[in-house]
Design a protein around this motif. Structure first.
Motif, short mmCIF file in Angstrom:
data_model
loop_
_atom_site.label_atom_id
_atom_site.label_comp_id
_atom_site.label_asym_id
_atom_site.label_seq_id
_atom_site.Cartn_x
_atom_site.Cartn_y
_atom_site.Cartn_z
N PRO A 5 25.45 -136.84 29.54
CA PRO A 5 24.78 -138.10 29.87
C PRO A 5 23.34 -137.86 30.33
O PRO A 5 23.02 -136.80 30.84
CB PRO A 5 25.63 -138.68 31.02
CG PRO A 5 26.94 -137.99 30.89
CD PRO A 5 26.65 -136.63 30.35
N ARG A 6 22.50 -138.86 30.13
CA ARG A 6 21.12 -138.75 30.56
C ARG A 6 21.03 -138.84 32.08
O ARG A 6 21.58 -139.76 32.69
CB ARG A 6 20.28 -139.89 29.94
CG ARG A 6 20.20 -139.84 28.44
CD ARG A 6 19.47 -141.08 27.92
NE ARG A 6 19.46 -141.11 26.47
CZ ARG A 6 18.48 -140.60 25.72
NH1 ARG A 6 17.45 -140.04 26.30
NH2 ARG A 6 18.54 -140.66 24.41
N THR A 7 20.31 -137.92 32.70
CA THR A 7 20.08 -137.97 34.14
C THR A 7 18.93 -138.94 34.41
O THR A 7 17.89 -138.88 33.76
CB THR A 7 19.73 -136.58 34.68
OG1 THR A 7 20.82 -135.70 34.42
CG2 THR A 7 19.47 -136.63 36.17
N ILE A 8 19.13 -139.82 35.38
CA ILE A 8 18.13 -140.84 35.70
C ILE A 8 17.30 -140.37 36.88
O ILE A 8 17.84 -139.93 37.91
CB ILE A 8 18.80 -142.19 36.01
CG1 ILE A 8 19.68 -142.62 34.83
CG2 ILE A 8 17.77 -143.24 36.33
CD1 ILE A 8 18.94 -142.76 33.54
N ARG A 9 15.98 -140.45 36.73
CA ARG A 9 15.09 -140.03 37.80
C ARG A 9 15.21 -140.95 39.00
O ARG A 9 15.46 -142.14 38.87
CB ARG A 9 13.64 -140.00 37.30
CG ARG A 9 13.40 -139.02 36.18
CD ARG A 9 12.01 -139.15 35.57
NE ARG A 9 10.98 -138.85 36.56
CZ ARG A 9 10.15 -139.76 37.06
NH1 ARG A 9 10.25 -141.01 36.68
NH2 ARG A 9 9.24 -139.42 37.94
N THR A 10 15.01 -140.37 40.18
CA THR A 10 15.12 -141.14 41.41
C THR A 10 14.09 -142.27 41.45
O THR A 10 12.98 -142.14 40.95
CB THR A 10 14.95 -140.23 42.64
OG1 THR A 10 15.08 -141.02 43.81
CG2 THR A 10 13.61 -139.55 42.65
N LYS A 11 14.52 -143.40 42.04
CA LYS A 11 13.69 -144.59 42.20
C LYS A 11 13.15 -145.10 40.87
O LYS A 11 12.02 -145.58 40.76
CB LYS A 11 12.54 -144.32 43.18
CG LYS A 11 13.01 -143.86 44.56
CD LYS A 11 11.88 -143.78 45.54
CE LYS A 11 12.34 -143.20 46.88
NZ LYS A 11 13.47 -143.94 47.46
N THR A 12 13.98 -144.98 39.83
CA THR A 12 13.61 -145.45 38.50
C THR A 12 14.47 -146.65 38.14
O THR A 12 15.69 -146.57 38.19
CB THR A 12 13.81 -144.35 37.45
OG1 THR A 12 12.96 -143.25 37.76
CG2 THR A 12 13.48 -144.85 36.06
N ASP A 13 13.82 -147.76 37.79
CA ASP A 13 14.55 -148.93 37.33
C ASP A 13 14.90 -148.78 35.86
O ASP A 13 14.04 -148.41 35.04
CB ASP A 13 13.72 -150.20 37.51
CG ASP A 13 13.57 -150.59 38.97
OD1 ASP A 13 14.32 -150.02 39.79
OD2 ASP A 13 12.73 -151.45 39.29
N VAL A 14 16.15 -149.04 35.51
CA VAL A 14 16.62 -148.96 34.12
C VAL A 14 17.10 -150.35 33.72
O VAL A 14 17.98 -150.92 34.36
CB VAL A 14 17.77 -147.95 33.97
CG1 VAL A 14 18.17 -147.84 32.50
CG2 VAL A 14 17.36 -146.59 34.51
N THR A 15 16.52 -150.90 32.64
CA THR A 15 16.93 -152.20 32.12
C THR A 15 17.82 -151.98 30.91
O THR A 15 17.34 -151.53 29.86
CB THR A 15 15.73 -153.07 31.74
OG1 THR A 15 14.88 -153.23 32.89
CG2 THR A 15 16.18 -154.44 31.25
N ILE A 16 19.13 -152.26 31.05
CA ILE A 16 20.09 -152.09 29.96
C ILE A 16 20.24 -153.43 29.25
O ILE A 16 20.49 -154.45 29.89
CB ILE A 16 21.44 -151.59 30.49
CG1 ILE A 16 21.25 -150.26 31.24
CG2 ILE A 16 22.44 -151.42 29.35
CD1 ILE A 16 22.48 -149.80 31.96
N THR A 17 20.10 -153.43 27.92
CA THR A 17 20.05 -154.67 27.15
C THR A 17 21.08 -154.66 26.04
O THR A 17 21.24 -153.66 25.34
CB THR A 17 18.66 -154.87 26.54
OG1 THR A 17 17.68 -154.87 27.58
CG2 THR A 17 18.58 -156.19 25.78
N LEU A 18 21.79 -155.78 25.91
CA LEU A 18 22.63 -156.07 24.75
C LEU A 18 21.94 -157.21 24.02
O LEU A 18 21.93 -158.34 24.49
CB LEU A 18 24.05 -156.46 25.18
CG LEU A 18 25.00 -156.94 24.08
CD1 LEU A 18 25.34 -155.80 23.13
CD2 LEU A 18 26.28 -157.51 24.68
N ASP A 19 21.33 -156.91 22.87
CA ASP A 19 20.55 -157.92 22.15
C ASP A 19 21.44 -159.02 21.60
O ASP A 19 22.60 -158.79 21.24
CB ASP A 19 19.79 -157.27 20.99
CG ASP A 19 18.59 -156.47 21.47
OD1 ASP A 19 18.07 -156.78 22.55
OD2 ASP A 19 18.18 -155.51 20.76
N GLU A 20 20.85 -160.23 21.51
CA GLU A 20 21.56 -161.34 20.88
C GLU A 20 21.87 -160.99 19.42
O GLU A 20 21.04 -160.44 18.69
CB GLU A 20 20.70 -162.61 20.93
CG GLU A 20 21.36 -163.81 20.28
CD GLU A 20 20.50 -165.05 20.35
OE1 GLU A 20 20.68 -165.94 19.50
OE2 GLU A 20 19.64 -165.14 21.26
#
Length: 466
Positions: free
Chosen positions: A254-269
């Motif tokens: 899995p991808r490691t997420i950097r600290t204090k990083t906002d991640v926007t996960i999207t399921l497109d219409e």
């Protein structure tokens, strides 16, 4: 035309009973349709009525009466069908099983019903038809067998109705149910959506986050947009969307997420469309989660060892009448007893020489006895401090906000409705960890001795008795 037969047994001539013509037997008649358990018989689905979802439909069957005898039991065979008849060519949505049951009117009268288990969302601007084939209902089971049931005819039965469910489906996130959940890895993300859907846009699930680089032109952050590999599964009339954000070309981790990083996960219409109604598609879904590196929890401080002096008193500790500890402490000195339950467990009660002393236990589970001058009997009980689902009368416990069922079959605890990779822990009611297991399929069977247990699937719990 009458049919008769002769049979000679032991010199005695017997004449069989005269059989009536098959077409003289009256047909089985259907009553109205009802949905679920209603107090009056004419509630529920009717021709032209509107519905968002067709779950359980019940078709009333009139009592069968012939030659003064009445049958209220029936044999049901065949399958029913649900069609979308919006267009000129009907589309088969689902074949479903037929079953026989009885329903009552305010508990005063039972009338027979044929149950159709459908469990399908019904979409607006569509017209639907439920059909029951002819000759699938025959009178007589056990209470009053009907010798001529094979000759009785039941007509085909059908009714139509209109859908009112939204034609733009909202997916429900199962992995991150709230905004700003803190994560350290972006691995598998999961949604579900009612009905049977297929993939229309393979790149429709993606995530934006700050890559940690800056643009050489204006020095602004550079945002990455990893696209997930999407797979679909089906369970309980729902489509589960699994999005894997793995780095398959490198480590597969899995991808490691950097600290204090906002991640926007999207399921497109329009990522998914309904199998039977392609114009029905999913609505856009977005959720923001936050990156945070994983840190080990602080270890609980172990109390200092008790010094035993030549003159001492006994301390006997019993937990839930199962776990016991006998120790000693110097007479007249303070003594500390640590009761450290597993995660999600707490001390529910505690007495010292039959006196309630629960209020004297600190938040970290330490009981301090001041100037102990005599022997002490300490009795404690533990309890699970989270929400616990309890077995109903049928012997099944259903986890809150979940399709997971927990039951027993005499020798095993059976956990059904899993999606795989769930962590399962089984505790005694005294908080002792019995079994840990990671699910690899949708059903797990765990052998345990007879008794009461707390079963945790992830963070959700149920109490079962074997």
């Amino acid at each position: 035309m009458e049919i008769s037969a002769k049979l000679i047994l032991g010199g005695v001539l017997l004449l069989s009973a005269t059989l009536a013509k098959a077409d003289e037997y009256p047909s089985v008649k259907f009553g109205t349709t009802v949905v679920g358990e209603h107090s009056i018989r004419d509630n529920g689905v009717k021709d032209g009525s509107k519905h968002q979802k067709l779950t359980t439909v019940e078709v009333a069957i009139d009592d069968y009466v012939y030659n003064g005898d009445t049958w209220t039991d029936f044999t049901i065979t065949g399958k029913g069908s649900l069609y979308d008849i919006t267009n000129e060519e009907p589309v088969l949505i689902k074949d479903f099983s037929l079953a026989f049951n009885k329903r009552g009117t305010n508990g005063l009268y039972l009338f027979p019903v044929m149950t159709l288990n459908v469990n399908e969302p019904i979409f607006e601007n569509h017209t639907y038809k439920v059909t029951v084939p002819e000759d699938c209902v025959k009178p007589g089971i056990t209470k009053l067998p009907c010798q001529f049931s094979a000759e009785v005819h039941s007509p085909a039965y059908e009714f139509t109705f209109v859908g009112s469910h939204s034609t733009l489906q909202n997916a429900t996130m199962k992995t991150f149910e709230k905004e700003n959940i803190v994560i350290n890895e972006l691995g598998r993300v999961r949604w579900y959506i009612e009905g049977t859907f297929e993939l229309a846009n393979p790149s429709g699930v993606h995530a934006y986050y700050d890559s940690g680089f800056t643009s050489p032109i204006n020095g602004a952050p550079v945002y990455s947009k990893p696209v997930a590999e999407i797979s679909l599964s089906y369970y309980n009339d729902r489509t589960y969307i699994l999005a894997d954000f793995f780095m398959n070309d490198k480590t597969g981790e899995p991808r490691t997420i950097r600290t204090k990083t906002d991640v926007t996960i999207t399921l497109d219409e329009g990522t998914l469309v309904n199998v039977n109604s392609p114009e029905v598609k999913n609505a856009k879904y977005e959720i923001v989660v936050k990156g945070e590196p994983y840190t080990e929890p602080e270890e609980l401080k172990i109390p200092d060892p008790i010094v035993i002096e030549p003159e001492y008193v006994n301390l006997a500790v019993t937990i839930d009448n199962r776990h016991s500890l006998n120790t000693k402490t110097a007479k007249g000195e303070n003594a500390s007893i640590s009761i450290l339950p597993d995660e999600n467990w707490e001390v529910k009660s505690l007495t010292v020489n039959d006196e309630d002393c629960l209020a004297n236990v600190s938040e970290n589970g330490i009981l301090t006895l001041e100037k102990v001058a005599e022997d002490k009997n300490i009795n404690a009980s533990l309890g699970y401090k989270g929400e616990v689902a309890i077995m109903d009368e049928s012997g099944v416990a259903i986890l809150p906000d979940s399709d997971i069922r927990i039951l027993t079959d005499g020798e095993y605890i059976v956990i059904d409705g899993l999606e795989g990779n769930e962590e399962i822990r089984v505790y005694s009611v005294a908080g002792q960890l019995i079994v840990t297991h990671t699910a690899s399929k949708d059903m797990v069977r765990i052998a345990v001795s007879h008794g009461a247990y707390i079963v945790l699937v992830g963070e959700k719990a149920a109490k079962v008795v074997l």
